[in-house]
Design an enzyme around this catalytic site. Structure first.
Site, PDB file in Angstrom:
ATOM      1  CB  SER A 126     -38.928  36.812 -12.186  1.00  0.00           C
ATOM      2  OG  SER A 126     -39.685  36.259 -13.233  1.00  0.00           O
ATOM      3  CB  THR A 156     -40.405  38.187 -15.836  1.00  0.00           C
ATOM      4  OG1 THR A 156     -41.247  38.948 -16.677  1.00  0.00           O
ATOM      5  CG2 THR A 156     -39.972  39.042 -14.664  1.00  0.00           C
ATOM      6  CE1 TYR A 182     -43.483  39.758 -10.148  1.00  0.00           C
ATOM      7  CE2 TYR A 182     -43.433  38.970 -12.420  1.00  0.00           C
ATOM      8  CZ  TYR A 182     -43.081  38.822 -11.091  1.00  0.00           C
ATOM      9  OH  TYR A 182     -42.319  37.749 -10.721  1.00  0.00           O
ATOM     10  CE  LYS A 209     -40.027  39.891  -8.741  1.00  0.00           C
ATOM     11  NZ  LYS A 209     -39.837  39.804  -7.291  1.00  0.00           N
ATOM     12  CG  ASN A 225     -42.830  29.035 -15.156  1.00  0.00           C
ATOM     13  OD1 ASN A 225     -41.843  29.491 -15.720  1.00  0.00           O
ATOM     14  ND2 ASN A 225     -44.048  29.397 -15.471  1.00  0.00           N
ATOM     15  CG  ASN A 240     -49.111  31.900 -12.293  1.00  0.00           C
ATOM     16  OD1 ASN A 240     -49.158  32.531 -11.250  1.00  0.00           O
ATOM     17  ND2 ASN A 240     -48.541  32.383 -13.374  1.00  0.00           N
TER      18      ASN A 240
HETATM   19  C1  UD1 Z   1     -46.016  33.960 -15.416  1.00  0.00           C
HETATM   20  C2  UD1 Z   1     -45.516  35.368 -15.595  1.00  0.00           C
HETATM   21  C3  UD1 Z   1     -44.144  35.488 -14.992  1.00  0.00           C
HETATM   22  C4  UD1 Z   1     -44.173  35.074 -13.536  1.00  0.00           C
HETATM   23  C5  UD1 Z   1     -44.698  33.646 -13.439  1.00  0.00           C
HETATM   24  C6  UD1 Z   1     -44.871  33.229 -11.995  1.00  0.00           C
HETATM   25  C7  UD1 Z   1     -46.709  36.123 -17.632  1.00  0.00           C
HETATM   26  C8  UD1 Z   1     -46.555  36.625 -19.037  1.00  0.00           C
HETATM   27  N1  UD1 Z   1     -45.566  35.759 -16.998  1.00  0.00           N
HETATM   28  O1  UD1 Z   1     -45.184  33.113 -16.176  1.00  0.00           O
HETATM   29  O2  UD1 Z   1     -43.688  36.807 -15.118  1.00  0.00           O
HETATM   30  O3  UD1 Z   1     -42.894  35.160 -12.967  1.00  0.00           O
HETATM   31  O4  UD1 Z   1     -45.982  33.560 -14.061  1.00  0.00           O
HETATM   32  O5  UD1 Z   1     -44.942  31.835 -11.929  1.00  0.00           O
HETATM   33  O6  UD1 Z   1     -47.793  36.067 -17.113  1.00  0.00           O
HETATM   34  N2  UD1 Z   1     -51.365  28.569 -19.524  1.00  0.00           N
HETATM   35  C9  UD1 Z   1     -52.497  27.983 -20.058  1.00  0.00           C
HETATM   36  N3  UD1 Z   1     -53.668  28.084 -19.362  1.00  0.00           N
HETATM   37  C10 UD1 Z   1     -53.765  28.736 -18.148  1.00  0.00           C
HETATM   38  C11 UD1 Z   1     -52.594  29.349 -17.609  1.00  0.00           C
HETATM   39  C12 UD1 Z   1     -51.418  29.247 -18.328  1.00  0.00           C
HETATM   40  O7  UD1 Z   1     -52.457  27.384 -21.138  1.00  0.00           O
HETATM   41  O8  UD1 Z   1     -54.868  28.790 -17.573  1.00  0.00           O
HETATM   42  C13 UD1 Z   1     -50.073  28.421 -20.233  1.00  0.00           C
HETATM   43  C14 UD1 Z   1     -49.404  29.720 -20.607  1.00  0.00           C
HETATM   44  O9  UD1 Z   1     -49.835  30.155 -21.887  1.00  0.00           O
HETATM   45  C15 UD1 Z   1     -47.921  29.327 -20.576  1.00  0.00           C
HETATM   46  C16 UD1 Z   1     -47.872  28.257 -19.471  1.00  0.00           C
HETATM   47  O10 UD1 Z   1     -49.201  27.769 -19.337  1.00  0.00           O
HETATM   48  O11 UD1 Z   1     -47.549  28.721 -21.778  1.00  0.00           O
HETATM   49  C17 UD1 Z   1     -47.403  28.787 -18.128  1.00  0.00           C
HETATM   50  O12 UD1 Z   1     -48.170  29.923 -17.765  1.00  0.00           O
HETATM   51  P1  UD1 Z   1     -48.105  30.573 -16.297  1.00  0.00           P
HETATM   52  O13 UD1 Z   1     -48.240  29.507 -15.263  1.00  0.00           O
HETATM   53  O14 UD1 Z   1     -49.089  31.689 -16.240  1.00  0.00           O
HETATM   54  O15 UD1 Z   1     -46.617  31.107 -16.179  1.00  0.00           O
HETATM   55  P2  UD1 Z   1     -45.779  32.091 -17.164  1.00  0.00           P
HETATM   56  O16 UD1 Z   1     -46.659  32.777 -18.122  1.00  0.00           O
HETATM   57  O17 UD1 Z   1     -44.631  31.327 -17.701  1.00  0.00           O
END
Ligand code: UD1
Length: 340
Positions: free
Chosen positions: A124, A126, A149, A153, A179, A199
């Protein structure tokens, strides 16, 4: 090629199984159904016409896993099985380290016993932690991850690097996903997490179908195009294709290789919401909330290495992924209603 896929009924695993079958490979699935459903096996058959031998076992169970290797002369393994919820891993670190590390170690031992030398690992982005720059390159430092998590990795990458140093026959691709989003165009395979999704895309999908009220946008004061977080969203079918290409690469006996799998383009949360509205024709209400702890402003890949060495390019846009993701969500919600 005969490929054993652990976690083959999960989100990325199932799409990869379909791609492998389309590529003419034989697939054996191992999955403990922790975060997947057995009916995915039938859906894979509906799409491809092929029924894969499927073993509902835990990869940590060496005895059971050994039986699978005894029954099938496997040429390569793709290892998806693992716990993957970032938030949960902070609450249950021991379970995460135990499951993700042990399953990989058991798998590698059985592979060694049966002289299977080709291994693809689901890593990932990450592993880059708080990135020093964007886009991220494979040569960027792997640092302490921001969650247990993520740390699993980092640790598994380390284990594989150490092992590749001593076993000269061992070929291994570390694939660092950005993503993954979207779904299979049939509407039969996709991502449907239990409970409230963490997510962004699964969350938007449930707002689109009316199961959740509005999207919480975590922060609009980042140093990005519109202040919201920027990520590299890749269609899961493109990601699946990357695995088939990585297996081709392993046939050339490269030792250990590392590739970013993303699109190379960043999309903000607000841009994503807009794209989803366009793709689905549904208005997606949202509210701005505080930043989510541990989030970074921007993350996107440099994918030149995968392009140059694997021939990897993406066929789908973010809009395509929203369209396919929405189609899946609508179909899945219907299926669930009917099943009640
Ligand atoms: C997250 C994980 C990452 C993992 C990936 C799987 C974290 C810190 N990282 O990535 O390790 O491999 O998921 O796909 O959790 N957001 C919103 N509202 C929401 C959900 C998300 O605004 O309800 C925003 C977040 O702040 C971010 C973006 O959407 O800017 C993407 O978020 P998310 O889909 O959770 O993925 P990551 O954080 O990039």
């Amino acid at each position: 090629m005969k490929v054993l896929v652990t976690g083959g009924l999960g989100f990325i695993g199932s799409h990869t199984v379909v791609k492998l079958i389309e590529n003419g490979d034989e697939v054996v699935i191992v999955d403990n159904l922790y975060n997947s459903k057995l009916e995915v096996k039938d859906r894979i058959k509906e799409i491809t016409g092929v029924e894969c031998p499927t073993y509902v076992i835990d990869v940590q169970n060496k005895e059971e896993l050994t039986k699978v290797f005894k029954e099938h002369r496997v040429d390569a393994v793709i290892h998806f099985a693992g716990y993957k919820a970032v938030g949960e891993s902070c609450v249950k670190p021991l379970e995460y380290y135990d499951n993700n590390l042990n399953s990989t170690l058991v798998l590698l031992e059985v592979m060694r016993d049966y002289k299977v030398h080709n291994f693809v690992f689901s890593s990932s982005a990450t592993v880059y932690g708080e990135p020093q720059r964007v886009p991220m390159y494979e040569s960027d430092p792997v640092v302490e991850a921001t969650s247990p998590y993520g740390e699993t990795k980092v640790m598994i990458e380390r284990i594989l690097k150490d092992y590749a140093k001593v076993d000269k026959e061992f070929n291994c691709a570390l694939l660092r996903y950005f993503n993954p989003i979207g779904a299979h165009k049939s509407g039969l395979l996709g991502e449907d997490p239990n409970g409230i999704p963490n997510n962004l895309l699964p969350y938007i999908a449930k707002v689109a179908t009316g199961e959740l009220k509005e999207v919480n946008v975590f922060g609009n004061d980042y140093d990005t195009v519109d202040g919201t977080g920027v990520r590299d969203y890749i269609h899961v079918v493109d990601l699946a294709k990357g695995h088939v290409l990585a297996l081709n690469k392993l046939k050339t006996n490269p030792g250990l290789v590392i590739y970013n799998l993303g699109t190379g383009k960043g999309t903000s949360v607000l841009e994503m919401i807009k794209a989803y509205e366009e793709a689905s024709g549904v208005k997606i209400p949202y509210v701005i909330k505080e930043r989510r702890p541990g989030d970074i402003a921007s993350s996107f890949a440099n994918c030149d290495k995968a392009r140059d060495e694997l021939g990897f390019t993406c066929d789908f846009t973010v809009l395509d992924a929203c369209r396919d993701g929405y189609h899946f969500q609508v179909e899945e919600s219907e299926r669930k209603k009917k099943a009640k």
